[in-house]
Scaffold this motif. Structure first.
Motif, PDB file in Angstrom:
ATOM      1  N   PHE A 232      12.488 -11.717  -4.293  1.00 22.45           N
ATOM      2  CA  PHE A 232      11.721 -10.874  -3.895  1.00 22.45           C
ATOM      3  C   PHE A 232      10.449 -11.497  -3.054  1.00 22.45           C
ATOM      4  O   PHE A 232       9.176 -11.063  -3.138  1.00 22.45           O
ATOM      5  N   GLN A 233      10.885 -12.394  -2.026  1.00 27.24           N
ATOM      6  CA  GLN A 233       9.935 -12.869  -1.143  1.00 27.24           C
ATOM      7  C   GLN A 233      10.017 -12.098   0.133  1.00 27.24           C
ATOM      8  O   GLN A 233      10.774 -12.549   0.947  1.00 27.24           O
ATOM      9  N   ASN A 234       9.457 -10.936   0.193  1.00 27.59           N
ATOM     10  CA  ASN A 234       9.638 -10.183   1.213  1.00 27.59           C
ATOM     11  C   ASN A 234       8.343  -9.900   1.948  1.00 27.59           C
ATOM     12  O   ASN A 234       7.159 -10.125   1.721  1.00 27.59           O
ATOM     13  N   ILE A 235       8.534  -9.384   3.231  1.00 28.61           N
ATOM     14  CA  ILE A 235       7.599  -8.701   4.140  1.00 28.61           C
ATOM     15  C   ILE A 235       7.517  -7.221   4.401  1.00 28.61           C
ATOM     16  O   ILE A 235       8.662  -6.744   4.621  1.00 28.61           O
ATOM     17  N   ALA A 236       6.589  -6.515   4.204  1.00 24.44           N
ATOM     18  CA  ALA A 236       6.496  -5.240   4.586  1.00 24.44           C
ATOM     19  C   ALA A 236       5.786  -5.111   5.958  1.00 24.44           C
ATOM     20  O   ALA A 236       4.821  -5.698   6.485  1.00 24.44           O
ATOM     21  N   VAL A 237       6.545  -4.045   6.641  1.00 23.49           N
ATOM     22  CA  VAL A 237       5.780  -3.492   8.018  1.00 23.49           C
ATOM     23  C   VAL A 237       5.761  -2.455   7.713  1.00 23.49           C
ATOM     24  O   VAL A 237       6.770  -1.362   7.456  1.00 23.49           O
ATOM     25  N   TRP A 238       4.884  -1.374   8.361  1.00 22.30           N
ATOM     26  CA  TRP A 238       4.611   0.014   8.000  1.00 22.30           C
ATOM     27  C   TRP A 238       3.584   0.556   9.143  1.00 22.30           C
ATOM     28  O   TRP A 238       2.907   0.097   9.801  1.00 22.30           O
ATOM     29  N   GLY A 239       3.773   2.063   9.308  1.00 19.86           N
ATOM     30  CA  GLY A 239       3.027   2.715  10.221  1.00 19.86           C
ATOM     31  C   GLY A 239       3.117   4.290   9.774  1.00 19.86           C
ATOM     32  O   GLY A 239       3.738   4.663   9.027  1.00 19.86           O
ATOM     33  N   TYR A 240       2.172   5.102  10.348  1.00 23.56           N
ATOM     34  CA  TYR A 240       2.059   6.231  10.001  1.00 23.56           C
ATOM     35  C   TYR A 240       2.342   7.284  11.231  1.00 23.56           C
ATOM     36  O   TYR A 240       2.082   7.142  12.300  1.00 23.56           O
TER      37      TYR A 240
ATOM     38  N   ALA B   9      -3.841  -9.164 -10.309  1.00 23.73           N
ATOM     39  CA  ALA B   9      -4.317 -10.413 -10.685  1.00 23.73           C
ATOM     40  C   ALA B   9      -3.638 -11.472 -11.513  1.00 23.73           C
ATOM     41  O   ALA B   9      -3.718 -12.654 -11.638  1.00 23.73           O
ATOM     42  N   ALA B  10      -3.071 -10.567 -12.335  1.00 26.10           N
ATOM     43  CA  ALA B  10      -1.974 -11.346 -13.244  1.00 26.10           C
ATOM     44  C   ALA B  10      -0.682 -11.513 -12.704  1.00 26.10           C
ATOM     45  O   ALA B  10      -0.026 -12.557 -12.850  1.00 26.10           O
ATOM     46  N   CYS B  11      -0.046 -10.436 -11.930  1.00 32.76           N
ATOM     47  CA  CYS B  11       1.278 -10.561 -11.440  1.00 32.76           C
ATOM     48  C   CYS B  11       1.514  -9.345 -10.285  1.00 32.76           C
ATOM     49  O   CYS B  11       0.568  -8.328 -10.235  1.00 32.76           O
ATOM     50  N   PHE B  12       2.438  -9.698  -9.858  1.00 30.46           N
ATOM     51  CA  PHE B  12       2.733  -8.661  -8.531  1.00 30.46           C
ATOM     52  C   PHE B  12       4.373  -8.587  -8.483  1.00 30.46           C
ATOM     53  O   PHE B  12       4.855  -9.408  -8.407  1.00 30.46           O
ATOM     54  N   LEU B  13       4.706  -7.331  -8.213  1.00 26.90           N
ATOM     55  CA  LEU B  13       6.153  -6.890  -8.297  1.00 26.90           C
ATOM     56  C   LEU B  13       6.407  -6.160  -6.969  1.00 26.90           C
ATOM     57  O   LEU B  13       5.544  -5.693  -6.462  1.00 26.90           O
ATOM     58  N   ASP B  14       7.784  -6.573  -6.427  1.00 25.52           N
ATOM     59  CA  ASP B  14       8.217  -5.969  -5.130  1.00 25.52           C
ATOM     60  C   ASP B  14       7.805  -4.467  -5.177  1.00 25.52           C
ATOM     61  O   ASP B  14       7.965  -3.796  -6.317  1.00 25.52           O
ATOM     62  N   PRO B  15       7.447  -3.653  -3.986  1.00 26.41           N
ATOM     63  CA  PRO B  15       7.112  -2.359  -4.119  1.00 26.41           C
ATOM     64  C   PRO B  15       8.277  -1.356  -4.313  1.00 26.41           C
ATOM     65  O   PRO B  15       7.864  -0.012  -3.937  1.00 26.41           O
ATOM     66  N   LEU B  16       9.558  -1.773  -4.436  1.00 25.08           N
ATOM     67  CA  LEU B  16      10.562  -1.048  -4.253  1.00 25.08           C
ATOM     68  C   LEU B  16      10.391   0.446  -5.211  1.00 25.08           C
ATOM     69  O   LEU B  16      10.769   1.398  -4.683  1.00 25.08           O
ATOM     70  N   LEU B  17       9.882   0.159  -6.317  1.00 24.05           N
ATOM     71  CA  LEU B  17       9.743   1.539  -7.181  1.00 24.05           C
ATOM     72  C   LEU B  17       8.258   1.855  -7.244  1.00 24.05           C
ATOM     73  O   LEU B  17       7.854   2.684  -8.165  1.00 24.05           O
ATOM     74  N   SER B  18       7.448   1.596  -6.434  1.00 22.74           N
ATOM     75  CA  SER B  18       6.131   2.084  -6.354  1.00 22.74           C
ATOM     76  C   SER B  18       5.347   1.836  -7.619  1.00 22.74           C
ATOM     77  O   SER B  18       4.582   2.841  -7.876  1.00 22.74           O
ATOM     78  N   THR B  19       5.252   0.832  -8.083  1.00 17.45           N
ATOM     79  CA  THR B  19       4.746   0.595  -9.590  1.00 17.45           C
ATOM     80  C   THR B  19       3.405  -0.176  -9.448  1.00 17.45           C
ATOM     81  O   THR B  19       3.011  -0.369 -10.577  1.00 17.45           O
ATOM     82  N   GLY B  20       2.877  -0.476  -8.155  1.00 21.36           N
ATOM     83  CA  GLY B  20       1.695  -1.121  -8.118  1.00 21.36           C
ATOM     84  C   GLY B  20       0.399  -0.550  -8.906  1.00 21.36           C
ATOM     85  O   GLY B  20      -0.199  -1.207  -9.807  1.00 21.36           O
ATOM     86  N   VAL B  21       0.300   0.746  -8.692  1.00 24.83           N
ATOM     87  CA  VAL B  21      -0.610   1.334  -9.382  1.00 24.83           C
ATOM     88  C   VAL B  21      -0.586   1.454 -10.788  1.00 24.83           C
ATOM     89  O   VAL B  21      -1.430   1.482 -11.783  1.00 24.83           O
TER      90      VAL B  21
END
Length: 574
Positions: free
Chosen positions: A256-264, A371-383
Motif C-alpha cells: 500500500f505505498q500508493n499515490i493518489a491523483v484526483w480532480g472534480y 496520528a496513530a496509523c493510516f490505511l489505504d483509502p480503498l474502502l473509505s475508512t479514514g474518517v
C-alpha cells in the motif's frame, strides 16, 4: 455541567453577555486591564461566541484574539492537537463529560481536505456527539452503499440491507463537514484555538507535561507560549506531532505505498447501478479509481496507483493529466459517467503510504486517527478510524480521570480496540488488492475477521459490516468470552496462503504460534516482502483479538468494553 455549556439563550441573556463582552474588551484596550481582571473567563467568552450565528460572526475575530491572550501560560486538563474529525470528536466527547479541554489547530477552518466518502459507523458516533441533526440538515449527499467494478466482476453493496444498524452515511465536502464538527466542539465548551502550531512538547521523564506553541506561519523569532496539561491527545493527522518529533516509532508498510491523483468534475452522469449516492470503486490495470457524487453537483474522481508505477510513468515523460486521463479511459464505468462532464479543478496529488505506530498510547498521551496509523483509502475508512479511535480514547480517558480504571488498563484497552480495527480493515483491503480472488474470497475474508458466526448466505453481510465500520462498533462493546470463542473458531477455519493446513488447523494456535509453524514449514522463505508482511498482520490481528498483546495485560484491563450510558466510559465484564 456548568451553565456556560448551554447552547440556547434568551434575548436578555444575549444582550447582557454582549454588553459584558464589549465592556471587557474596551477596558482591556483602553485601560490596559486583562480579561481576568474583568472577570471574563475563557468559558464565558466561548459562550458569548456561541450565543447566535450573528453574534458569532460579529465577534468571532475578537474572540480569537482574546482567547490567544488568555491562553498564554495557562494549563488545561486535556490538550487536543488537531481539529479534524478525530480531534473534534475526542474533544467534544470529553467536554460532554465535564472535562476541561483545549484544542489547538494549525489551520483556520473551514479548510480543504480530501476524503469525502464516509461509512455508516460514523452515524452512531455523530449521534453520540449530539451533532447528527446538524449534519443531516446541512444537505450532504446521502451514501447508501457502493458499486464495485473489480477484478472482472461488478457488484453493489447496500448498507443496512439485512440490518437497521447505520443504514446510510454521507458523501461530504470535508471543508464543511470538518468545520461543523469543530464548531460543535466549541458549542460544548471546548476552548478552540485556530491558526496556532504546537512546535514541541516538554517531558517529565517519559510523560509529556506541556506544549510549546506559536502563531502558525510565523518565523523563528516569534514569541513562544507554553500550555500545561494532564493529558495530551495527538490528533495531528499524518503530520504526527508525537511520532515526528518525539516517539519516532512510525513504521511504513511494504504494501500500500500508493499515490493518489484526483480532480472534480461537473456534468457527470449518475451511476449506472447501485444504491443512492453510492461510491464507485473501479479496478484499472495500474491501480483503481474512485467516483464520489457530492451534493453541489460535482463528482470527485481519483486514481490510486503504486508509487513505482507512478514514478516510471513520470520518468517516461507522461504528465499528471495524461496518467489520470488514461486511467479514466480504461474504466468503462467511470469513462461513461464522465463522457459529458468537464474537469473543473486542478489535479491534486498526495502520498497514500500506509503506516502504523508501535504504540498508540503511553504515559499521559493517546494517538488518535491518522496520528496513530493510516490505511489505504480503498474502502473509505479514514474518517471511520478517526472517529472510532476518538470515541474509544475519550471513553478510556474519561474513566481514568474519574478514577474508575488505571491509566495502564484503559490504554491497553484502547490499544487493543484501535489496533484490531485497523488490522482487520488492512486484511480486507489486502484481499481486494489481489483482484483475482473473486467476491466469494472477499466475503469469506471478511467473515473470518468478524466476532460473529454467520451462514454461507450471509457472507456478503459480513463484508458489508466490516467495510461499513459497524463491526468495529460491535467490538468496542463485545465481551471477552465472545471474542475468544468466535475468533478461535475463525482461526481454526482459516485457509490462508502458502501454508500446510494439516499443521495449522488448530484453534489452540495463536498468531505467534502460526508464524512459528510457518517458519518450520519453510513456507515463509517463498513469500515476497509484501506477502510476508501480510502474514505478520494476520498474526497480529488474531493475537490482538484474542487479548494476547505483546506485554502482559493488567488484571483490571481484562474484559473492558465501551459504554455510552449513563455516561461515556469503560466498564468491566463481571
Amino acid at each position: 455541567m456548568s451553565d456556560w455549556i448551554r447552547t440556547t439563550t434568551t434575548d436578555d441573556e444575549l444582550r447582557y453577555s454582549l454588553v459584558g463582552l464589549l465592556r471587557s474588551v474596551f477596558r482591556s484596550i483602553f485601560c490596559g486591564s486583562t480579561l481576568k481582571q474583568n472577570s471574563l473567563t475563557i468559558h464565558e467568552l466561548g459562550s458569548v461566541a456561541r450565543l447566535s450565528a450573528g453574534a458569532y460572526e460579529l465577534f468571532g475575530g475578537v474572540a480569537s484574539v482574546l482567547l490567544r491572550g488568555e491562553m498564554v501560560n495557562r494549563s488545561t486538563q486535556v490538550l487536543v492537537v488537531g481539529g479534524g474529525p478525530a480531534g473534534s470528536t475526542v474533544a467534544s466527547l470529553l467536554a460532554r463529560e465535564g472535562i476541561d479541554v483545549t484544542l489547538m489547530e494549525k489551520e483556520n477552518f473551514p479548510r480543504y481536505h480530501i476524503g469525502e466518502s464516509l461509512v455508516p459507523s460514523c452515524v452512531p458516533i455523530l449521534e453520540l456527539l449530539g451533532v447528527r441533526d446538524k449534519i443531516e440538515s446541512h444537505g450532504f449527499q446521502k451514501k447508501c452503499g457502493a458499486l464495485f467494478d473489480w477484478g472482472g466482476e461488478r457488484w453493489d453493496v447496500t448498507f443496512g440491507e439485512k440490518s437497521d444498524e447505520g443504514t446510510y452515511s454521507y458523501q461530504v465536502q470535508r471543508a464543511e463537514f470538518d468545520h461543523l464538527l469543530l464548531e460543535h466542539a466549541k458549542s460544548l465548551g471546548v476552548t478552540v484555538l485556530e491558526g496556532v502550531e504546537v512546535k514541541r512538547l516538554v517531558f517529565d521523564g517519559d510523560r509529556p507535561r506541556s506544549a510549546i506553541w506559536v502563531e502558525a506561519g510565523s518565523d523563528d523569532k516569534v514569541q513562544e507560549h507554553e500550555i500545561g496539561f494532564d493529558y495530551i491527545i495527538d490528533a495531528s493527522g499524518r503530520a504526527g506531532l508525537m511520532n515526528a518529533r518525539h516517539l519516532r516509532t512510525r513504521r511504513y508498510h511494504d504494501v500500500f505505498q500508493n499515490i493518489a491523483v484526483w480532480g472534480y468534475w461537473e456534468g457527470a452522469k449518475p451511476l449506472p447501478a447501485g444504491p443512492e449516492g453510492a461510491i464507485a470503486i473501479c479496478y484499472v490495470t495500474d491501480g483503481w479509481l474512485w467516483g464520489i457524487p457530492l451534493s453541489d453537483g460535482q463528482f470527485s474522481v481519483g486514481l490510486v496507483t503504486h508509487k513505482d508505477l507512478f514514478r516510471t510513468k513520470r520518468q517516461e515523460g507522461q504528465s499528471l493529466d495524461e496518467i489520470y486521463q488514461a486511467a479514466i479511459k480504461e474504466s468503462p464505468v467511470i469513462a461513461d459517467m464522465l463522457a459529458p462532464a468537464q474537469l473543473v479543478s486542478p489535479l491534486g496529488t498526495e502520498k497514500d503510504y500506509s503506516y502504523t505506530s508501535e504504540q498508540f498510547a503511553g504515559p499521559g498521551y493517546f494517538l488518535v486517527g491518522d496520528a496513530a496509523c493510516f490505511l489505504d483509502p480503498l474502502l473509505s475508512t479514514g474518517v471511520h478510524l478517526a472517529m472510532y479511535s476518538a470515541m474509544v480514547a475519550a471513553a478510556s480517558l474519561a474513566s481514568v480521570l474519574r478514577g474508575e480504571f488505571t491509566e495502564g488498563a484503559a490504554q491497553q484497552h484502547y490499544e487493543k480496540a484501535y489496533r484490531q480495527a485497523y488490522l482487520r480493515l488492512m486484511l480486507v483491503v489486502s484481499s481486494l488488492y489481489q483482484k483475482n480472488g473473486g467476491t466469494d474470497s472477499y466475503f469469506w475474508e471478511a467473515q473470518r475477521l468478524t466476532l460473529r458466526d454467520c451462514s454461507d448466505v450471509d457472507l456478503k453481510q459480513s463484508f458489508v459490516d466490516v467495510i461499513s465500520g459497524i463491526e468495529d462498533l460491535r467490538d468496542a462493546q463485545a465481551t471477552l468470552d465472545l471474542a475468544l470463542e468466535t475468533t478461535g473458531k475463525a482461526m481454526a477455519e482459516w485457509g490462508g496462503w502458502h501454508w500446510k493446513p494439516s499443521d495449522l488447523n488448530s484453534s489452540d494456535l495463536n498468531g505467534s504460534e502460526w508464524k512459528k509453524a510457518l517458519e518450520q514449514n519453510g513456507d515463509l522463505d517463498a513469500l515476497s516482502a509484501e506477502e510476508r508482511e501480510l502474514q505478520e498482520v494476520r498474526s497480529q490481528f488474531f493475537d490482538t483479538a484474542l487479548q494476547r498483546p505483546p506485554t502482559t495485560l493488567p488484571e483490571d484491563a481484562r474484559g473492558l468494553y465501551v459504554v455510552t450510558k449513563p455516561r461515556l466510559g469503560l466498564a468491566l465484564l463481571s
